[in-house]
Scaffold this motif. Sequence first.
Motif, PDB file in Angstrom:
ATOM      1  N   SER A   1       0.936  -1.206  -0.121  1.00 44.66           N
ATOM      2  CA  SER A   1      -0.001   0.026  -0.085  1.00 44.66           C
ATOM      3  C   SER A   1       1.010   1.191  -0.005  1.00 44.66           C
ATOM      4  CB  SER A   1      -1.055  -0.031   1.199  1.00 44.66           C
ATOM      5  OG  SER A   1      -1.387   1.193   1.253  1.00 44.66           O
ATOM      6  N   ARG A   2       1.013   1.867  -1.084  1.00 45.23           N
ATOM      7  CA  ARG A   2       1.749   3.128  -1.277  1.00 45.23           C
ATOM      8  C   ARG A   2       3.074   2.729  -1.015  1.00 45.23           C
ATOM      9  NH1 ARG A   2      -2.059   7.783   1.231  1.00 45.23           N
ATOM     10  NH2 ARG A   2      -3.849   7.573  -0.138  1.00 45.23           N
ATOM     11  N   ARG A   3       3.575   1.519  -1.484  1.00 45.70           N
ATOM     12  CA  ARG A   3       5.065   1.093  -1.463  1.00 45.70           C
ATOM     13  C   ARG A   3       5.477   0.915  -2.723  1.00 45.70           C
ATOM     14  NH1 ARG A   3       4.152   2.838   3.091  1.00 45.70           N
ATOM     15  NH2 ARG A   3       4.356   1.821   5.256  1.00 45.70           N
ATOM     16  N   SER A   4       6.884   0.954  -2.915  1.00 47.04           N
ATOM     17  CA  SER A   4       7.487   0.317  -3.920  1.00 47.04           C
ATOM     18  C   SER A   4       7.902  -0.881  -4.147  1.00 47.04           C
ATOM     19  CB  SER A   4       8.685   1.211  -4.589  1.00 47.04           C
ATOM     20  OG  SER A   4       8.336   2.309  -4.663  1.00 47.04           O
ATOM     21  N   MET A   5       7.790  -1.750  -5.166  1.00 45.23           N
ATOM     22  CA  MET A   5       8.449  -3.043  -5.098  1.00 45.23           C
ATOM     23  C   MET A   5       9.538  -2.824  -6.327  1.00 45.23           C
ATOM     24  SD  MET A   5       5.180  -5.428  -4.782  1.00 45.23           S
ATOM     25  CE  MET A   5       6.128  -6.830  -4.534  1.00 45.23           C
TER      26      MET A   5
END
Length: 128
Positions: free
Chosen positions: A30-34
């Motif tokens: 959730s609102r993170r980068s991968m």
Amino acid sequence: QVQLVESGGGSVQAGGSLRLSCAASGYTPSRRSMGWFRQAPGKEREGVAAIYTGGVSTYYADSVKGRFTISHDKAKNTVYLQMNSLKPEDPAMYYCAADATYCSGGVCLRTPAYFTYWGQGTQVTVSS
């Protein structure tokens, strides 16, 4: 327990294509980068591509721009790395990474420590 499971690696001739997948379980970004990193024998881990799962931002290393495409399927909780025009310098173990809270300008590709979770890797081999 968070698990990132990579698949899709293999051996391909130069100029060929592969698509890597990273299926996440026990984790919903959730609102993170991968992202995807790679490491060849004797070399440092290198950031390849990252995607912000809360929007449309993607980031790429200069060495793969125009050839690799990262995407995220929210419904499947899976990140993909489409690799085209593979070159002899692309072989490495490719790792999926997740949960970077900050990646503006692609900074997370230069800072693996930004990512909390890592997969076990999938091997990519390119023959000339």
